[in-house]
Each structure stands twice: as C-alpha cells, then as structure tokens.
Design a protein around this motif. Structure first.
Motif, short mmCIF file in Angstrom:
data_model
loop_
_atom_site.label_atom_id
_atom_site.label_comp_id
_atom_site.label_asym_id
_atom_site.label_seq_id
_atom_site.Cartn_x
_atom_site.Cartn_y
_atom_site.Cartn_z
N GLY A 18 0.80 -1.21 0.00
CA GLY A 18 0.00 0.00 0.00
C GLY A 18 0.84 1.27 0.00
N ALA A 37 -7.31 2.33 -3.98
CA ALA A 37 -7.39 0.87 -3.93
C ALA A 37 -7.74 0.26 -5.29
N THR A 66 -4.64 -0.56 -7.54
CA THR A 66 -3.52 -1.32 -6.99
C THR A 66 -3.11 -2.51 -7.85
#
Length: 248
Positions: free
Chosen positions: A166, A177, A180
């Motif tokens: 992260g 998110a 990712t």
C-alpha cells in the motif's frame, strides 16, 4: 421565440436568432479570456518551479542502441518524456496510451525548432516496442527503461512490494485501492540539460494533466457534444486505431 432541440426525450439546446447567439457567445468569450489569462499565469508558475539534479545514471535501450538520459536530448537543452504504459509481460501497449501516442509524430516536426526533443519511454523490451510501433505506424522515438528504475523513480510505475504494501504513490498521492492492480500509469516528465551536460528534472504531470497532449480531446471540446463519454467509464470507446470498425 426560441425552440428546443431534443434528444432521447430530453431538452438540450435552444435554437435562437443569430443576434441572440452572438450575445451569448460574447458572454462566454469574457469567461474564456479570463481562463486563458489564468492559464498563462499557471504556465509561468510551472516554468518557475525549482529543479532537481538527476544524479542517478539511467541507460535506455532503443533504435540507437544503449543511451543515457542525457543522450535522449539529441543535442538539445530540453527533453519531454511520455511515460507509456507497457508492461514487459505484454505484447501490446496500453490502448489509452496508444490513443495519446497517435498524436505524437507531428510534434517532432516543430519542437526541435524550440530546442526540445520528445521521446516515449516504456518498461517493455525494445524488441517488443519496435514490433508494436511498426504495427501502429508510428515514427516517434521510443525507448525501453526495462533495465533501469526510471519509470519507478519518476512516479509512473510501481514495484510489486509498493503495491502489496500500500505504498504506491501516483500523481503525488497514495494510489487508490482500485488502481492497486496496475504496475504502470500514464504521465509526462520534462528535463533540462545545461552546457556542462548536467540533467535536471523540471516537471512531471499525470492523470488529467496529460490531456493537453491529446489533440483529439481538444478538438472534441470545441463541439456541442464535447467528449460525450460515459461519466463512470471514460474512454470505454477507445480502441487501437487499427481496430475501430470500418465506417459505412
């Protein structure tokens, strides 16, 4: 009296006399001029940003063999790099970066007269880039950064460790998110080379910041329908230019 043009049952645009249209256009022109002046001031601030000396040595692979970052300037003092999303495991580049790249050949007819060179950089191997460039009919210079950290250092690529932990940063903020699973993103970076050969990073922009490089969008923005894209899936209409359906 004005009438209304409708589409899909919804009122959209008034149809008025030429005099009424001219009055409305002049009102908009006042706002446009204000925006242009603001944009001019913004560009001045961009040019006034401090620079960072590039200390790391980067070696790229491309049509002229192995080249350093300084070599990519081709004897000029300014270099603009487009960070093209092309994972080394893929055989085709990002279709959206390809949409942007369709506009790049014409740039090089002119920017060389302004002491500037334009180069596209991706992580895929040069052999893969060369094959895809040939298929797309592009002529701009494209080099591989697959053997160095260039794309990572300048915010356009993320390591598996950064993604898993992260810690990936894109456009100067933590990666959302829903991004990712992407190891690369789009962007553009500018560099300056002084007479001693030292190279400085002067600017980078990402995401919506690269819209200025897309002539198609700038042309569509002049029209009544504009870009006319799905608000939640912009660019879902974009294809490689050799894969659009033939027009009847």
């Amino acid at each position: 009296m004005a009438t209304l043009i409708t589409r899909n049952g919804k009122h959209e645009h008034k149809v008025v006399s030429r005099d009424a249209w001219l009055r409305a256009r002049k009102r908009l022109l006042v706002e446009e001029k204000r925006l242009f002046r603001l944009h001019d001031r913004l560009k001045e601030k961009r040019r006034a940003l401090p620079w960072v000396k590039v200390e790391k040595k980067y070696v790229f692979d491309g049509p002229d063999g192995k080249e350093s970052l300084a070599d990519l300037f081709a004897g000029r003092s300014q270099l603009v790099v487009y960070h093209f999303m092309f994972d080394p495991a893929e055989k085709e580049g990002c279709p959206h970066c390809s949409f942007w790249a369709d506009h790049y050949d014409s740039v090089n007819h002119h920017i060389g007269q302004r002491d500037t060179t334009f180069v596209v950089v991706s992580r895929a191997p040069w052999k893969t880039l060369r094959a895809f460039r040939k298929r797309m009919g592009w002529r701009f210079k494209w080099v591989s950064s697959g053997g160095n950290d260039f794309n990572y250092d300048f915010g356009a690529s993320f390591t598996p460790e950064q993604i898993a932990g992260g810690r990936a940063v894109y456009n100067y903020a933590p990666v959302p998110a829903d991004f990712t699973d992407m190891s690369d993103r789009e962007g553009a970076s500018a560099f300056y080379r002084d007479k001693s050969g030292a190279v400085y990073h002067t600017y980078s922009t990402f995401a919506r910041g690269i819209d200025l490089l897309n002539t198609t969008y700038n042309v569509l923005d002049l029209t009544a329908k504009g870009r006319d894209e799905h608000p939640d899936m912009a660019q879902d209409w974009v294809r490689y230019h050799d894969r659009y359906p033939a027009r009847k």
